[in-house]
Scaffold this active site. Sequence first.
Site, PDB file in Angstrom:
ATOM      1  N   LYS D  45       0.843  -1.198   0.000  1.00  0.00           N
ATOM      2  CA  LYS D  45       0.000   0.000   0.000  1.00  0.00           C
ATOM      3  C   LYS D  45       0.878   1.247   0.000  1.00  0.00           C
ATOM      4  O   LYS D  45       1.828   1.354   0.776  1.00  0.00           O
ATOM      5  CB  LYS D  45      -0.860  -0.039   1.267  1.00  0.00           C
ATOM      6  CG  LYS D  45      -1.664   1.208   1.563  1.00  0.00           C
ATOM      7  CD  LYS D  45      -2.795   1.381   0.583  1.00  0.00           C
ATOM      8  CE  LYS D  45      -3.295   2.834   0.544  1.00  0.00           C
ATOM      9  NZ  LYS D  45      -3.684   3.263  -0.781  1.00  0.00           N
ATOM     10  N   CYS D 129       1.578  11.929  -7.947  1.00  0.00           N
ATOM     11  CA  CYS D 129       1.080  12.734  -6.834  1.00  0.00           C
ATOM     12  C   CYS D 129       1.162  14.207  -7.212  1.00  0.00           C
ATOM     13  O   CYS D 129       2.078  14.628  -7.900  1.00  0.00           O
ATOM     14  CB  CYS D 129       1.920  12.508  -5.585  1.00  0.00           C
ATOM     15  SG  CYS D 129       1.831  10.825  -4.993  1.00  0.00           S
TER      16      CYS D 129
HETATM   17  C1  LIG Z   1      -8.117   1.066  -4.561  1.00  0.00           C
HETATM   18  C2  LIG Z   1      -6.820   1.363  -5.231  1.00  0.00           C
HETATM   19  C3  LIG Z   1      -5.781   1.920  -4.509  1.00  0.00           C
HETATM   20  C4  LIG Z   1      -4.564   2.224  -5.117  1.00  0.00           C
HETATM   21  N1  LIG Z   1      -3.538   2.743  -4.377  1.00  0.00           N
HETATM   22  C5  LIG Z   1      -2.334   2.976  -4.964  1.00  0.00           C
HETATM   23  C6  LIG Z   1      -1.236   3.435  -4.210  1.00  0.00           C
HETATM   24  O1  LIG Z   1      -1.333   3.625  -3.002  1.00  0.00           O
HETATM   25  N2  LIG Z   1      -0.054   3.693  -4.850  1.00  0.00           N
HETATM   26  C7  LIG Z   1       0.094   3.473  -6.193  1.00  0.00           C
HETATM   27  O2  LIG Z   1       1.170   3.693  -6.729  1.00  0.00           O
HETATM   28  N3  LIG Z   1      -0.927   3.000  -6.928  1.00  0.00           N
HETATM   29  C8  LIG Z   1      -2.130   2.745  -6.342  1.00  0.00           C
HETATM   30  N4  LIG Z   1      -3.177   2.252  -7.113  1.00  0.00           N
HETATM   31  C9  LIG Z   1      -2.956   1.987  -8.535  1.00  0.00           C
HETATM   32  C10 LIG Z   1      -2.657   0.514  -8.793  1.00  0.00           C
HETATM   33  O3  LIG Z   1      -1.472   0.128  -8.143  1.00  0.00           O
HETATM   34  C11 LIG Z   1      -2.514   0.252 -10.292  1.00  0.00           C
HETATM   35  O4  LIG Z   1      -1.504   1.067 -10.806  1.00  0.00           O
HETATM   36  C12 LIG Z   1      -3.800   0.532 -11.056  1.00  0.00           C
HETATM   37  O5  LIG Z   1      -4.906   0.153 -10.296  1.00  0.00           O
HETATM   38  C13 LIG Z   1      -3.846  -0.159 -12.423  1.00  0.00           C
HETATM   39  O6  LIG Z   1      -3.828  -1.541 -12.310  1.00  0.00           O
HETATM   40  P1  LIG Z   1      -5.174  -2.458 -12.324  1.00  0.00           P
HETATM   41  O7  LIG Z   1      -5.962  -2.044 -13.497  1.00  0.00           O
HETATM   42  O8  LIG Z   1      -4.680  -3.862 -12.347  1.00  0.00           O
HETATM   43  O9  LIG Z   1      -5.901  -2.142 -11.040  1.00  0.00           O
HETATM   44  C14 LIG Z   1      -4.382   1.947  -6.496  1.00  0.00           C
HETATM   45  C15 LIG Z   1      -5.440   1.390  -7.217  1.00  0.00           C
HETATM   46  C16 LIG Z   1      -6.643   1.093  -6.617  1.00  0.00           C
HETATM   47  C17 LIG Z   1      -7.737   0.480  -7.434  1.00  0.00           C
END
Ligand SMILES: Cc1cc2nc3c(=O)[nH]c(=O)nc-3n(C[C@H](O)[C@H](O)[C@H](O)COP(=O)(O)O)c2cc1C
Lengths: 232, 232, 299, 299
Positions: D45, D129
């Site tokens: 996270k 960010c």
């Molecule tokens: C609920 C949620 C929380 C996320 N929190 C972070 C985070 O804390 N840091 C980060 O770099 N990416 C975060 N992401 C982005 C994911 O790591 C990822 O880059 C993005 O969801 C695309 O991948 P996916 O389509 O497989 O979910 C988050 C995504 C989701 C859905």
Amino acid sequence: MAVIIQNTQIAKNIYKMRVCCGDDAKAGQFYMLRAWANNPTFSRPISICDRDGDEIIFVYEVKGKGTKIFSSLKSGDNIELLGPRGNGHELSAKKCVLIGGGVGIAPLVYLAKQLKSHGAEITAYLGYTNEAFLTEDISKYADKVIENIGGYITDYIDELDADSVYICGPEIMMKKAYELYKYTNAKVYASMERRMACGIGGCLGCNIKTKNGNKKVCSDGPVFKAEDVFYE
Amino acid sequence: MAVIIQNTQIAKNIYKMRVCCGDDAKAGQFYMLRAWANNPTFSRPISICDRDGDEIIFVYEVKGKGTKIFSSLKSGDNIELLGPRGNGHELSAKKCVLIGGGVGIAPLVYLAKQLKSHGAEITAYLGYTNEAFLTEDISKYADKVIENIGGYITDYIDELDADSVYICGPEIMMKKAYELYKYTNAKVYASMERRMACGIGGCLGCNIKTKNGNKKVCSDGPVFKAEDVFYE
Amino acid sequence: MNRLSVDFLGINFKNPIVAASGTFSFGKEFAEFYDINMLGGISFKGLTLNKKEGNEGIRVWECESGMMNSIGLENPGVEEFVEKYTDYTQNIDTVKIVNMGGNNLQEYIKGAELLNKVDFDILELNISCPNVKSGGMLFGVCEESAYEVTKAVKNITRHKLMVKLTPNVTDIASIAKACEEAGADALSLVNTFQAMAIDVLHKKPIFDNIYAGLSGACIKPIALRMVHQTAKAVKIPVMGMGGIYTGTDVLEFLMAGASCVQVGTANFINPLALKNIIKELEAYCEKENINIKDIINII
Amino acid sequence: MNRLSVDFLGINFKNPIVAASGTFSFGKEFAEFYDINMLGGISFKGLTLNKKEGNEGIRVWECESGMMNSIGLENPGVEEFVEKYTDYTQNIDTVKIVNMGGNNLQEYIKGAELLNKVDFDILELNISCPNVKSGGMLFGVCEESAYEVTKAVKNITRHKLMVKLTPNVTDIASIAKACEEAGADALSLVNTFQAMAIDVLHKKPIFDNIYAGLSGACIKPIALRMVHQTAKAVKIPVMGMGGIYTGTDVLEFLMAGASCVQVGTANFINPLALKNIIKELEAYCEKENINIKDIINII
Ligand SMILES: Cc1cc2nc3c(=O)[nH]c(=O)nc-3n(C[C@H](O)[C@H](O)[C@H](O)COP(=O)(O)O)c2cc1C
Ligand SMILES: Cc1cc2nc3c(=O)[nH]c(=O)nc-3n(C[C@H](O)[C@H](O)[C@H](O)COP(=O)(O)OP(=O)(O)OC[C@H]3O[C@@H](n4cnc5c(N)ncnc54)[C@H](O)[C@@H]3O)c2cc1C
Ligand SMILES: Cc1cc2nc3c(=O)[nH]c(=O)nc-3n(C[C@H](O)[C@H](O)[C@H](O)COP(=O)(O)OP(=O)(O)OC[C@H]3O[C@@H](n4cnc5c(N)ncnc54)[C@H](O)[C@@H]3O)c2cc1C
Ligand SMILES: Cc1cc2nc3c(=O)[nH]c(=O)nc-3n(C[C@H](O)[C@H](O)[C@H](O)COP(=O)(O)O)c2cc1C
Ligand code: FES
Ligand code: FES
């Protein structure tokens, strides 16, 4: 994967689904239900309404996409169950008041059953919008059942002398009900709802602000002390 | 919206679906079929295999997502039909050769039936990968049926004296079959396949290069003169 | 009373629903299914100065909640369009939008000039085209080239000019403002997102051009955000699009600031999609007892 | 023999499947469902220097083939993470990736410095960010700021540095190259797409922050294109992600040039998703009689 035993309408937009599932589950807990592949994305949290041998009974209201799909399922169809999840209720053996609004009444059935088996004395206030449902089920266990259709159930609450109060329904109703007991000695519990993605504590999507900081409804809840969530 | 009368497996991965639908449709035409809301995005083009009174018969091979869904449908279920689409076959009343490969054999059934009713003399070459299907249906109308499993059906073609040749199957097989008749007097027709989005001529997704420029398989085809598409 | 009518650039649209360029051809195919003059407007298949054969190989590919296309702007060319203009547009009695792209500034200018010969309502400038002169970079991805092409066409055209933005940018608002400054009368967005699919079986890209344009419901949340940003950034009217399938989707775009919407991919899911959407909106306005224009830009 | 093992920055991954940051917490919740040490790695996270409460209002919203989130980086802060590091990572015996963001350069630098106190495998720098000092523009949307933050962290960290790119840019390859030049050891992409949803009933945005991050299958075609462009543009290894739900999706990303992948949203659809994907890949390699690394970057 669990098999649906029965899935029938019991009131306007309200369905009861019996599912074969040998889990041990507590009153106040819920399952994440899914009857589709990847779309809709999220599974839907539905509380345990009752248990009957190897069967778990859900009662749900058709609100949108997901519950619409649930309502179309037939006995023999499969459904994925993730759970039981959440903390569930602490059971008290003394004077209990149950307050339910709308489909929030569903989880009170199993709660009443459990409380009864712990020897509690139960008063239940059930508020409906259009049509009553599950009243008979709760009457089996509750010593006194007050039901109202169309009004505010909180207007009917007259039993303020309670050890434990369990509230489940729309947030505004829960808050109002809590206010009634705020200055009594009753321990008041509210079953909170939040939109959930994972349902298991992995996404922080179901965040709720409490007196003790951020909590997750799916894993720290859904049952909270009312004073912790209605503190502002 | 049409109702499915029957949907049964007739060979490995091959299904036959009877659908109630009063349309007037020609041999060689197809329908865009859909048994879902928005996902998969596209409807699937399936040829008319045969007609029987008010029923249209489709024979399809399970290839991916869409045909998988088709194969799960039961009689009484609904399916959306868009069509009939495409040009369909010109019918000849003389010596006809039909050449089909795999599920490309499906549309030859209705074609044979129509040709027969026009008094044509029919020879059919049917090539299968694993298992024969629809051979009996075609035998009802064809004067001579040569079937082969596992080899190249083009190796078995011995009737080169034809007025019209109708080919349907994998593109490489169609091309090879066309080569056999290229220098004869036969008119050779090939049923072409392209991925389709709209199926009605609106997207230009099903483009095919022909001697006469770009054409749309869905509306200019799917039947083309073989010399126009295999010109390079 | 028509609760759905909207004003866009002083033109009265029967309703805010416009068929998106490239998904509706010149209308004929859909006229077989319903009276297309019930539409607010039609944006015709994208033209280029010269006739284009379009791309080879697979041209359409399905993906989750959407599709990719690599049509390659196959079209008859502006010249033929102008010559046969009455053929193309006969029986069309709704707002006519002519969509045009180009591979360099000269093509845009010449195309726009030629189009001055015919009457239609709006010229929609597709600036999601690679500028051959600057190494194939799309006109629409930087403020300078977006400004330049808009200005050049604005100078020559006698038509109302709507510039169609590409979503493949960091800051859609700044591109939008550049086009506004250059004299665009309106903006439309979004065009397709650059995307890719791989044939894992044959270990090669699905498309001969490797990349293709993504459209459909999958892009809606991003498109909506961009329309919102654009509507807040400029004073000229915005025509929004990207993944609209339903009346509710239309409401989102209107609330976000679009005065009209275009609908593309939905036409392939159901040729009656646009008609159904209009019916849905009529029912919504009736139920809410409002005119559709009351909800435009309220968020 | 393990057909799935891959090398990434000299680290041996049991397989190329990594849990994506923010979707897997610190692993504990998923460990209830399967042995998470079967994973190639876990990206924890996302942390920020200081504890964050995260956003108010609706935090997750569903859309066609995906979801939007506005968690707002709720996290315990780097300090607490470092203090309780053994609590967080006990029982985790797979590649550990620590994901960190910041609101200004100082926060990034301080956070990275603090993280030097603990041992893990890779520091993943979330540059999606907002940079409070430059008006909230994301660090990752322009070459200069991406370069600057990468360089600053690279100077201070003793860990391998993987920079996580935002997809909300015109030219992902140029940002990737800027990070490479600044000293990034690897890149990961994509983070979420900026998106929007509207509550048409109440006529207001769903999210308190108006915009939110889009993830899931809907973004896959765009993410795949960006991974392909990035892998072609840089020499350092790339960890790809965006909408991966299945083993076939993984194959696409590997063929496009990713050496590993992260999987996020799929964990919410099924807590066993990553396990299932690994099983699928094992079966694929067995059937094709190859090692998974053979297909990396073949397109
Ligand atoms: C609920 C949620 C929380 C996320 N929190 C972070 C985070 O804390 N840091 C980060 O770099 N990416 C975060 N992401 C982005 C994911 O790591 C990822 O880059 C993005 O969801 C695309 O991948 P996916 O389509 O497989 O979910 C988050 C995504 C989701 C859905
Ligand atoms: C712990 C817990 C236990 C629960 N137990 C039960 C139970 O036992 N029985 C029960 O019936 N319910 C229960 N719920 C509620 C139930 O989970 C939801 O009603 C259900 O998830 C709705 O799913 P859906 O797909 O039908 O509706 P969705 O499509 O998700 O819509 C749900 C609601 O959101 C609103 N909405 C959706 N999309 C939009 C939009 N674009 N704009 C504005 N509003 C929108 C709709 O108005 C609708 O009311 C519980 C919830 C929790 C958290
Ligand atoms: C005019 C016309 C008439 C037709 N008539 C018939 C008929 O009568 N009977 C019949 O069975 N078929 C017919 N077809 C073919 C039929 O339309 C297709 O087989 C069907 O659309 C496949 O749909 P699907 O969803 O099952 O497969 P899809 O999921 O669309 O896949 C189809 C094929 O594409 C390949 N594919 C899919 N995704 C990928 C990927 N990511 N990478 C690599 N390859 C991939 C698969 O290998 C598969 O073979 C006809 C086609 C046309 C154009
Ligand atoms: C098959 C196809 C062809 C298209 N051709 C054009 C075109 O010629 N000119 C143009 O400006 N946009 C073209 N587009 C983009 C659409 O007009 C629209 O911007 C995009 O598809 C997003 O809307 P949608 O999600 O409703 O489809 C095309 C889109 C598709 C799917
Ligand atoms: S729903 Fe994911 S943490 Fe509660
Ligand atoms: S499939 Fe759209 S034109 Fe043929």
